[in-house]
Scaffold this motif. Structure first.
Motif, PDB file in Angstrom:
ATOM      1  N   ASN A 180      30.551  48.784  24.476  1.00  0.00           N
ATOM      2  CA  ASN A 180      29.920  50.084  24.703  1.00  0.00           C
ATOM      3  C   ASN A 180      28.543  50.180  24.054  1.00  0.00           C
ATOM      4  OD1 ASN A 180      31.771  51.962  26.210  1.00  0.00           O
ATOM      5  ND2 ASN A 180      33.154  51.016  24.736  1.00  0.00           N
TER       6      ASN A 180
ATOM      7  N   ILE B 102      39.682  55.722  27.861  1.00  0.00           N
ATOM      8  CA  ILE B 102      39.723  55.358  29.280  1.00  0.00           C
ATOM      9  C   ILE B 102      40.222  53.932  29.488  1.00  0.00           C
ATOM     10  CG2 ILE B 102      38.289  55.028  31.348  1.00  0.00           C
ATOM     11  CD1 ILE B 102      36.782  57.545  30.398  1.00  0.00           C
ATOM     12  N   PRO B 103      39.645  52.922  28.787  1.00  0.00           N
ATOM     13  CA  PRO B 103      40.187  51.570  28.995  1.00  0.00           C
ATOM     14  C   PRO B 103      41.689  51.492  28.720  1.00  0.00           C
ATOM     15  CG  PRO B 103      38.151  51.460  27.748  1.00  0.00           C
ATOM     16  CD  PRO B 103      38.474  52.916  27.907  1.00  0.00           C
TER      17      PRO B 103
ATOM     18  N   ARG C  58      44.511  50.415  31.271  1.00  0.00           N
ATOM     19  CA  ARG C  58      45.256  49.177  31.018  1.00  0.00           C
ATOM     20  C   ARG C  58      46.758  49.442  30.935  1.00  0.00           C
ATOM     21  NH1 ARG C  58      40.725  47.698  27.412  1.00  0.00           N
ATOM     22  NH2 ARG C  58      39.498  46.379  28.769  1.00  0.00           N
TER      23      ARG C  58
ATOM     24  N   PHE D 234      42.601  59.594  40.284  1.00  0.00           N
ATOM     25  CA  PHE D 234      42.174  60.201  39.022  1.00  0.00           C
ATOM     26  C   PHE D 234      42.703  61.636  38.870  1.00  0.00           C
ATOM     27  CE2 PHE D 234      38.078  57.476  39.288  1.00  0.00           C
ATOM     28  CZ  PHE D 234      38.806  56.353  38.942  1.00  0.00           C
TER      29      PHE D 234
ATOM     30  N   ALA E 155      32.298  54.785  35.988  1.00  0.00           N
ATOM     31  CA  ALA E 155      32.743  53.388  35.873  1.00  0.00           C
ATOM     32  C   ALA E 155      33.224  52.827  37.209  1.00  0.00           C
ATOM     33  CB  ALA E 155      33.863  53.285  34.838  1.00  0.00           C
TER      34      ALA E 155
ATOM     35  N   ALA F 211      30.780  50.855  41.643  1.00  0.00           N
ATOM     36  CA  ALA F 211      31.132  49.423  41.741  1.00  0.00           C
ATOM     37  C   ALA F 211      32.068  49.162  42.925  1.00  0.00           C
ATOM     38  CB  ALA F 211      31.785  48.965  40.440  1.00  0.00           C
ATOM     39  N   THR F 212      33.034  50.051  43.147  1.00  0.00           N
ATOM     40  CA  THR F 212      33.997  49.818  44.237  1.00  0.00           C
ATOM     41  C   THR F 212      33.321  50.015  45.597  1.00  0.00           C
ATOM     42  OG1 THR F 212      35.627  50.724  42.704  1.00  0.00           O
ATOM     43  CG2 THR F 212      36.389  50.253  44.920  1.00  0.00           C
TER      44      THR F 212
ATOM     45  N   ALA G 147      31.476  46.893  46.324  1.00  0.00           N
ATOM     46  CA  ALA G 147      32.369  45.794  46.725  1.00  0.00           C
ATOM     47  C   ALA G 147      32.809  45.976  48.183  1.00  0.00           C
ATOM     48  CB  ALA G 147      33.587  45.755  45.802  1.00  0.00           C
TER      49      ALA G 147
ATOM     50  N   SER H  51      26.726  38.740  33.039  1.00  0.00           N
ATOM     51  CA  SER H  51      27.720  39.763  32.727  1.00  0.00           C
ATOM     52  C   SER H  51      27.998  39.675  31.237  1.00  0.00           C
ATOM     53  CB  SER H  51      28.987  39.525  33.549  1.00  0.00           C
ATOM     54  OG  SER H  51      29.870  40.620  33.405  1.00  0.00           O
ATOM     55  N   MET H  52      29.105  40.263  30.802  1.00  0.00           N
ATOM     56  CA  MET H  52      29.502  40.242  29.401  1.00  0.00           C
ATOM     57  C   MET H  52      28.380  40.769  28.496  1.00  0.00           C
ATOM     58  SD  MET H  52      31.729  36.746  29.187  1.00  0.00           S
ATOM     59  CE  MET H  52      32.392  37.076  27.562  1.00  0.00           C
TER      60      MET H  52
ATOM     61  N   GLY I  32      33.034  38.412  37.790  1.00  0.00           N
ATOM     62  CA  GLY I  32      32.573  39.603  38.522  1.00  0.00           C
ATOM     63  C   GLY I  32      33.171  40.863  37.932  1.00  0.00           C
TER      64      GLY I  32
ATOM     65  N   ALA J 282      37.144  42.972  29.737  1.00  0.00           N
ATOM     66  CA  ALA J 282      37.156  42.772  31.196  1.00  0.00           C
ATOM     67  C   ALA J 282      37.593  44.067  31.857  1.00  0.00           C
ATOM     68  CB  ALA J 282      38.113  41.657  31.552  1.00  0.00           C
ATOM     69  N   CYS J 283      37.069  44.323  33.043  1.00  0.00           N
ATOM     70  CA  CYS J 283      37.275  45.613  33.714  1.00  0.00           C
ATOM     71  C   CYS J 283      38.763  45.999  33.790  1.00  0.00           C
ATOM     72  CB  CYS J 283      36.711  45.521  35.123  1.00  0.00           C
ATOM     73  SG  CYS J 283      37.001  47.014  36.069  1.00  0.00           S
TER      74      CYS J 283
ATOM     75  N   ALA K 204      40.968  48.742  41.679  1.00  0.00           N
ATOM     76  CA  ALA K 204      39.917  48.409  42.647  1.00  0.00           C
ATOM     77  C   ALA K 204      40.483  47.482  43.722  1.00  0.00           C
ATOM     78  CB  ALA K 204      38.741  47.754  41.933  1.00  0.00           C
TER      79      ALA K 204
HETATM   80  C1  HEM Z   1      35.133  46.236  42.523  1.00  0.00           C
HETATM   81  C2  HEM Z   1      34.993  47.194  41.632  1.00  0.00           C
HETATM   82  C3  HEM Z   1      34.617  46.981  40.187  1.00  0.00           C
HETATM   83  C4  HEM Z   1      33.838  46.023  39.606  1.00  0.00           C
HETATM   84  C5  HEM Z   1      33.109  44.873  40.290  1.00  0.00           C
HETATM   85  C6  HEM Z   1      33.825  46.280  38.181  1.00  0.00           C
HETATM   86  C7  HEM Z   1      33.143  45.507  37.260  1.00  0.00           C
HETATM   87  C8  HEM Z   1      33.179  45.706  35.891  1.00  0.00           C
HETATM   88  C9  HEM Z   1      32.509  44.866  34.922  1.00  0.00           C
HETATM   89  C10 HEM Z   1      31.672  43.644  35.247  1.00  0.00           C
HETATM   90  C11 HEM Z   1      32.768  45.378  33.697  1.00  0.00           C
HETATM   91  C12 HEM Z   1      32.267  44.813  32.341  1.00  0.00           C
HETATM   92  C13 HEM Z   1      33.304  43.863  31.773  1.00  0.00           C
HETATM   93  C14 HEM Z   1      32.785  42.936  30.674  1.00  0.00           C
HETATM   94  O1  HEM Z   1      31.624  43.032  30.300  1.00  0.00           O
HETATM   95  O2  HEM Z   1      33.566  42.058  30.213  1.00  0.00           O
HETATM   96  C15 HEM Z   1      33.599  46.549  33.872  1.00  0.00           C
HETATM   97  C16 HEM Z   1      34.066  47.358  32.853  1.00  0.00           C
HETATM   98  C17 HEM Z   1      34.785  48.508  33.050  1.00  0.00           C
HETATM   99  N1  HEM Z   1      35.259  48.989  34.256  1.00  0.00           N
HETATM  100 FE1  HEM Z   1      35.017  48.145  36.080  1.00  0.00          FE
HETATM  101  N2  HEM Z   1      34.590  47.375  37.921  1.00  0.00           N
HETATM  102  C18 HEM Z   1      35.103  47.831  39.114  1.00  0.00           C
HETATM  103  C19 HEM Z   1      35.943  48.920  39.307  1.00  0.00           C
HETATM  104  C20 HEM Z   1      36.388  49.740  38.305  1.00  0.00           C
HETATM  105  C21 HEM Z   1      37.298  50.855  38.486  1.00  0.00           C
HETATM  106  C22 HEM Z   1      37.936  51.251  39.831  1.00  0.00           C
HETATM  107  C23 HEM Z   1      37.459  51.442  37.269  1.00  0.00           C
HETATM  108  C24 HEM Z   1      38.299  52.638  36.902  1.00  0.00           C
HETATM  109  C25 HEM Z   1      39.420  52.949  37.478  1.00  0.00           C
HETATM  110  C26 HEM Z   1      36.674  50.676  36.303  1.00  0.00           C
HETATM  111  C27 HEM Z   1      36.601  50.952  34.952  1.00  0.00           C
HETATM  112  C28 HEM Z   1      35.945  50.155  34.017  1.00  0.00           C
HETATM  113  C29 HEM Z   1      35.917  50.459  32.593  1.00  0.00           C
HETATM  114  C30 HEM Z   1      36.551  51.680  31.908  1.00  0.00           C
HETATM  115  C31 HEM Z   1      35.193  49.424  31.985  1.00  0.00           C
HETATM  116  C32 HEM Z   1      34.867  49.277  30.474  1.00  0.00           C
HETATM  117  C33 HEM Z   1      35.924  48.424  29.798  1.00  0.00           C
HETATM  118  C34 HEM Z   1      35.887  48.461  28.267  1.00  0.00           C
HETATM  119  O3  HEM Z   1      35.224  49.326  27.712  1.00  0.00           O
HETATM  120  O4  HEM Z   1      36.550  47.615  27.646  1.00  0.00           O
HETATM  121  N3  HEM Z   1      36.041  49.662  36.975  1.00  0.00           N
HETATM  122  N4  HEM Z   1      33.840  46.724  35.225  1.00  0.00           N
END
Ligand code: HEM
Length: 595
Positions: free
Chosen positions: A112, A139-140, A144, A197, A338, A342-343, A346, A445-446, A514, A521-522, A528
């Protein structure tokens, strides 16, 4: 004796009262500290080479702003170890892909905090970003633990919503017609995500859907809708740091996200903000729903019944918070930030791949029919869609949200795109320029911030306070045969050869992240994946799709290290008759699902 001067002085003329003198001197000291702190955080990191496009006569910052991917590619080519790039908000380290596994679970690195500076969480209007930064675990962990456990329950709700939304948004027209596909997809994904949600009826509440879309994905570049909060942050990053605090009041995307967030005078002459419009409207909608549920639960309990199992994020968050004070409205806005953008990206990329490689459509249709013919919709049926899974993963490999190289198979015309049309979408200020994809594109990424010193296996020390990102191996020929070729079966075959789950859409690895990698990780990727499979199954069986040959605009744009599909892009579609009935016949609340 002359008159006695009772006026005390600090350093300023006697005529200025002591209080005003305090305010002036205090402000000057604050300004000096702010400039000192910012200058310090923008100072280059010692001991790390700086990537630059020197052959184009550009300095490090201009190189990054002009073409971040080319700058990173140049850095990777000339450095065997970590190097730095100079972004609009200071230096960032770029680490080679071989460090991904080594770093993925390091507690010294914070996800964050890596974004706080880039997304101006402390500025008015950036509430969605601020909510996730202020409450980084709710949220995470909700996603999870609670959501992942409820995916079976969620599947039926997503199918129910897909059926209703598809009919309303994409229609029943059986003649070929052109649509601005990304805008339709955005509405579709906003409906599906909101169902998970917030449940019914909010997911069909037009006001909420507008909030969900606008909070993350609204605004215009010329006539094209784009991601307002992301664009507002991008515009600010391109400003000199000492002007940002003033200039953001006048910048178009910043004004948009601050709508109704006007300054007003209130006693004792303090400048205060009126509530942000999205937040205030969302609060009204969500609080009404929470009250409605409380009353319903009380009635059921009073009559000796048991309230139904929770199938949406309002309920999960309440359970996770365990009685602690939580701002559920901010949390919901944060979820939309979040997930929806992104979705939508995709889904739009996947549709583009579908029309670019239409030979895959019959096999995908066949697989959907077989997966659903034995028991209808379920988590297991989605698992059986292995070709679809592979197709989505290949689409992500070539077009990850964080980066991609567009394989120009059917778009010879794009190469002839006129300079004028690029100028049309050139960003104001000296900010980044939208580009069509080229082979120099590198996936990163990361994103992390170093909170405590880290020593890498090669002896490199990552200093406290440094922000970093890791380069991906999405197109590494040592890992993927013919890496620039789109092969919808690639991961299907790899999965058959390695039945350990490593090549599923939701799996992350050190070279293909990704969805990120490691302990950040997401957590929304399982949702999604379900959303995308359900959406595509409906879209592929109920409609025919093809390229709109009249639409010659670039299909993808680049904005710093992020990549996105063109919001104005058009595709042709027509309604067809599906081979099997895809729609749920029963209210999903009445279907008993064993998780
Ligand atoms: C195809 C769709 C999506 C893609 C490509 C995507 C991609 C990502 C990526 C690249 C990260 C960073 C992870 C890292 O740096 O290791 C991330 C984090 C996150 N994503 Fe997604 N995401 C998608 C859909 C979603 C959806 C649908 C949600 C919620 C329901 C979501 C919630 C989050 C949250 C809360 C984080 C932060 C995780 C943390 O703080 O540990 N994402 N996502």
């Amino acid at each position: 004796m002359g008159p006695v001067n009772n006026q005390k002085r600090l350093f300023l003329p006697d005529a200025i009262s002591i209080y005003v003198q305090f305010v002036i001197i205090g402000s000057i000291l604050y300004g000096v500290c702010y400039v000192w702190k910012t200058l310090n955080s923008e100072r280059r990191l010692s001991g790390f080479a700086v990537a630059t496009l020197a052959e184009e006569g550009l300095g490090p910052k201009e190189s990054y702003l002009k073409d971040s991917n080319k700058t990173i590619a140049a850095g990777l080519k000339s450095n065997s170890g970590p190097f730095q790039i100079i972004t609009g908000t200071g230096p960032k380290l770029v680490l080679q892909n071989r460090f991904a596994d080594e770093l993925r679970n390091r507690s010294e690195l914070d996800f964050n905090e890596a974004f706080r500076k880039d997304f101006f969480a402390h500025y008015p209007g950036f509430d969605g970003f601020r909510a996730s930064l202020d409450n980084p675990t709710l949220i995470p962990s909700t996603l999870r633990i609670k959501m992942t456990q409820s995916l079976g329950l969620v599947t039926n709700h997503l199918v129910d919503e897909a059926t209703a939304a598809l009919h309303e948004l994409y229609g029943e027209n059986r003649e070929w017609h052109s649509i601005a596909v990304k805008q339709h997809n955005l509405n579709f994904i906003a409906r599906l995500s909101s169902r998970v949600f917030l449940g019914r009826p909010i997911c069909r509440n037009e006001k909420w859907i507008e909030i969900a879309k606008n909070h993350t994905v609204s605004g215009y570049i010329t006539d094209w809708p784009a991601v307002d909060s992301f664009l507002a942050a991008r515009d600010l990053r391109a400003q000199p740091f000492f002007l940002r605090r003033i200039k953001h009041y006048f910048m178009p995307h910043n004004k948009n996200i601050r709508k109704d967030c006007s300054l007003k005078l209130s006693p004792p002459l303090l400048l205060t903000r009126t509530p942000e419009r999205h937040y205030a409207d969302a609060k009204q909608i969500i609080n009404t729903e929470v009250e409605r549920r409380k009353i319903r639960a009380q009635i059921i309990l009073a009559s000796g019944g048991k309230p139904a199992k929770v199938s949406d994020a309002i309920g999960w968050m309440v359970e996770m918070a365990g009685g602690k004070e939580v701002d559920y409205v901010a949390a919901q806005l944060s979820l939309t930030v979040a997930s929806i953008h992104a979705t939508t990206e995709a889904l739009t990329s996947a549709l583009l791949d579908l029309v670019t490689y239409p030979e895959i459509i019959p096999s995908l249709r066949q697989e959907i029919i077989e997966a659903l013919s034995t028991g209808g919709w379920s988590k297991q049926a989605l698992f059986k869609m292995k070709l679809m899974d592979s197709f989505l993963k290949e689409s992500q490999r070539l077009h990850p949200v964080r980066s991609a190289v567009w394989l120009q198979r059917s778009y010879a015309k794009l190469l002839m795109i006129s300079f004028d049309s690029l100028v049309m979408v050139r960003m104001i200020y000296h900010g980044p320029i939208w580009l069509i994809y080229d082979a120099n594109t590198i996936s990163v990424s990361m994103n992390r911030k170093v909170m405590r010193r880290v020593t890498l296996s090669d002896g490199t020390v990552l200093p406290v306070g440094a922000r970093l990102m890791v380069a991906g191996g999405f197109r590494d020929p040592k890992i993927y045969e013919n890496p620039d070729k789109f092969d919808a079966h690639r991961f299907f075959k790899l999965r058959e050869e390695n039945p350990n789950g490593a090549y599923q859409y939701v799996s992350t690895s050190g070279d293909m992240f990704g969805f990120g990698h490691g302990n950040h990780a997401c957590p929304g990727r399982f949702l999604a994946s379900s959303e995308l499979k359900i959406a595509l199954a409906h879209m592929i069986l109920k409609y025919d799709w093809k390229l709109d040959q009249e639409d010659t605009m670039p299909k993808f744009f680049q904005n710093e290290t992020a990549h996105m599909t063109n919001p104005g892009m058009k595709l042709m579609m027509r309604r067809r008759t599906e081979e099997i009935d895809l729609d749920l016949k029963v209210d999903p609340d009445l279907i008993d699902v064993k998780e």
